[in-house]
Write an enzyme that holds these catalytic residues in place. Structure first.
Site, PDB file in Angstrom:
ATOM      1  N   ASP A 195     -14.621   2.445   6.992  1.00 43.44           N
ATOM      2  CA  ASP A 195     -13.641   3.140   6.327  1.00 43.44           C
ATOM      3  C   ASP A 195     -14.088   3.636   5.039  1.00 43.44           C
ATOM      4  OD1 ASP A 195     -10.912   3.667   5.769  1.00 43.44           O
ATOM      5  OD2 ASP A 195     -11.169   2.408   4.106  1.00 43.44           O
ATOM      6  N   SER A 251      -7.300   3.823   8.637  1.00 43.30           N
ATOM      7  CA  SER A 251      -7.846   3.601   7.304  1.00 43.30           C
ATOM      8  C   SER A 251      -7.009   2.221   6.519  1.00 43.30           C
ATOM      9  CB  SER A 251      -7.823   4.720   6.560  1.00 43.30           C
ATOM     10  OG  SER A 251      -8.224   4.595   5.124  1.00 43.30           O
ATOM     11  N   ARG A 297     -13.241  12.247   4.816  1.00 42.64           N
ATOM     12  CA  ARG A 297     -11.857  13.113   4.792  1.00 42.64           C
ATOM     13  C   ARG A 297     -11.406  13.672   3.477  1.00 42.64           C
ATOM     14  NH1 ARG A 297      -8.308   8.241   5.635  1.00 42.64           N
ATOM     15  NH2 ARG A 297      -6.553   9.777   5.930  1.00 42.64           N
ATOM     16  N   HIS A 332       0.875  -1.277  -0.157  1.00 45.62           N
ATOM     17  CA  HIS A 332      -0.062  -0.035  -0.077  1.00 45.62           C
ATOM     18  C   HIS A 332       0.793   1.325   0.090  1.00 45.62           C
ATOM     19  CE1 HIS A 332      -3.907   1.867   0.618  1.00 45.62           C
ATOM     20  NE2 HIS A 332      -3.197   2.807   1.204  1.00 45.62           N
ATOM     21  N   LYS A 376      -8.307  -1.890   6.437  1.00 44.89           N
ATOM     22  CA  LYS A 376      -8.621  -3.014   5.289  1.00 44.89           C
ATOM     23  C   LYS A 376      -7.703  -3.997   5.139  1.00 44.89           C
ATOM     24  CE  LYS A 376      -8.298   0.968   2.332  1.00 44.89           C
ATOM     25  NZ  LYS A 376      -8.394   2.095   3.291  1.00 44.89           N
TER      26      LYS A 376
END
Length: 444
Positions: free
Chosen positions: A170, A192, A177, A91, A196
């Site tokens: 989320d 966040s 956000r 990520h 996930k």
């Protein structure tokens, strides 16, 4: 017949005030807030106010752990135990021109490590992997858990977003956000990302934490703090996290946009592509192979990723994944089938000199104004617009030499982006400052 009791309203204003004034939220308040937001009992304006208070005041380690647990508990969790191998995801905290996931995941899968990649959409001035993938005609990223597992089992990778039942908290918070300038918060970013990853059933995570003027956290100290938060929070949840701090002062690669970044990722899988995009793909891929126990060292992992490019195995994995997710696989072999903008204009060097500044943050904002991202949560993304760069920071230029091609569909959007591009691109006589290395630091 007894009269049903009315449910007492949650004391949300008091909780917002508590956090605003620097207090710590009780665990039951955090759970009630998250559950109430998902159920619609806590309206968006109250959630937004709380998010802003968190941006200013932060969350303690206890609050953050409870916050993430509540987010995970807001929906289902994927069970991937029946899929052999150690599952590894990657990520990025968000970059400009960052299309690495699209070429990285199929290469790692081709080397035998399952990649259950759950990606996000454009956030602020940075692009979103899901928006890029959906530039492929027919490509579905909203996969139900059974479909997610089936594709992962067949191809070794899946490139998807959250299903409606996977961490719905989320999904809600992410959109708010983006629309309320509450992105730049270390606890909100960390929760966040990891909510996930834990819910998707991955075993290890390689984080690409961006540093520089195009990053959400421009300073190296803040990026390091986020990396440490991710590592510690992941350890608590049973997830191994390794973080690389990588440079984001100028755009990564040559393209900023959705369809154009897909094309650049395909170019990497064919053995081409810009040197910086290729180098970061190799390094992150090597880290993922080490975490997946498919390589003992970074050098061995790098060689295996390079071999998967040379053999075409990575490209084949992407083609199969796209097809199983409903996308047109012909786009992988012929990227000219991807959407294109209606118009183009060339941004030329106003004078001879060197390209001393290519500000990633301003360029990301300009691409958003063109339609590559969202200013409001309900905005639609235009997959064909974007910017293609013909020079990188430090290059020598002649007067009138093309620096970039701007792809646009609406003249008004182009005009709104022009001032940002003018600020972002500087040609001057002085020597540019030495560019930092692509990978600045590794933390684990």
């Amino acid at each position: 017949m007894t009269k049903s009791r009315r449910r007492r309203p949650l004391p949300v204003p008091g909780w917002i005030a508590l956090k605003r004034d620097g207090g710590e939220l009780p665990d039951d308040a955090i759970r009630a807030l998250i559950n109430g937001a998902v159920a619609g009992a806590v309206p968006d304006y109250q959630v937004s106010a709380l998010l802003m208070a968190i941006v200013w005041r932060g969350l303690s380690p206890r609050e953050l752990a409870t916050w993430m647990d509540a987010m995970i508990a807001s929906g289902d969790r994927l069970q991937l135990d029946d899929i052999p191998g150690r599952k590894v995801d990657k990520h990025s905290t968000g970059g400009v021109g960052d299309k690495i996931s699209i070429c990285l995941a199929p290469l790692v899968a081709a080397c035998g490590v399952p990649v259950p990649m759950m990606a996000g959409r454009a956030l602020g001035h940075t692009g979103g992997t899901l928006d890029k993938l959906e530039a492929i005609p027919g490509m579905r990223t909203d996969l139900e858990p059974a479909t997610f597992r089936r594709i992962l089992r067949k191809t070794g990778l899946v490139l998807a977003g959250q299903s409606r039942r996977l961490v719905p908290a989320d999904r809600l918070l992410y959109a708010l956000r983006d629309a309320t300038a509450t992105v730049e918060s270390i606890p909100l970013i960390a929760s966040s990302i990891l909510s996930k990853k834990v819910a998707e059933g991955t075993d290890a995570l390689v984080m690409d934490v961006k540093v520089g003027i195009g990053a959400f956290l421009p300073s190296r100290a803040a990026a390091r703090q986020l990396a440490r938060t991710l590592i510690d929070l992941g350890r608590r949840a049973g997830l191994t996290v390794v973080a690389l701090l990588t440079a984001m002062d100028q755009p990564l690669g040559q393209t900023v946009g959705n369809a154009s970044e897909i094309a650049e990722a395909i170019d990497i899988l064919r053995g081409g592509g810009p040197p910086d995009t290729r180098a970061l793909t190799l390094r992150l891929g090597a880290e993922m192979l080490v975490q997946g126990k498919a390589a003992r060292t970074i050098a061995e992992g790098t060689a295996r990723i390079a071999a998967a490019i040379a053999s075409g195995d990575g490209l084949d994995r992407l083609r199969r994944c796209v097809q199983l997710q409903g996308g047109d696989p012909r786009c992988i072999d012929d990227p000219t089938r991807l959407p294109t903008a209606r118009h183009q204009t060339i941004w030329k060097a106003p004078r001879a000199g060197r390209l001393v500044r290519l500000d990633a943050g301003l360029i990301g904002r300009a691409a958003t104004l063109l339609g590559a991202g969202r200013l409001r949560r309900e905005d639609r993304v235009d997959p064909g617009v974007g910017i293609t760069f013909h020079a990188k920071q430090g290059d020598a230029l002649e007067r009138g030499q093309p620096i970039a091609t701007v792809h646009y569909s609406q003249k008004a959007r182009l005009e709104s982006a022009r001032p940002l591009l003018a600020q972002a691109i500087t040609v001057a006589d002085e020597k540019p400052r030495r560019s930092p290395p692509l990978v600045l630091e590794r933390l684990s």
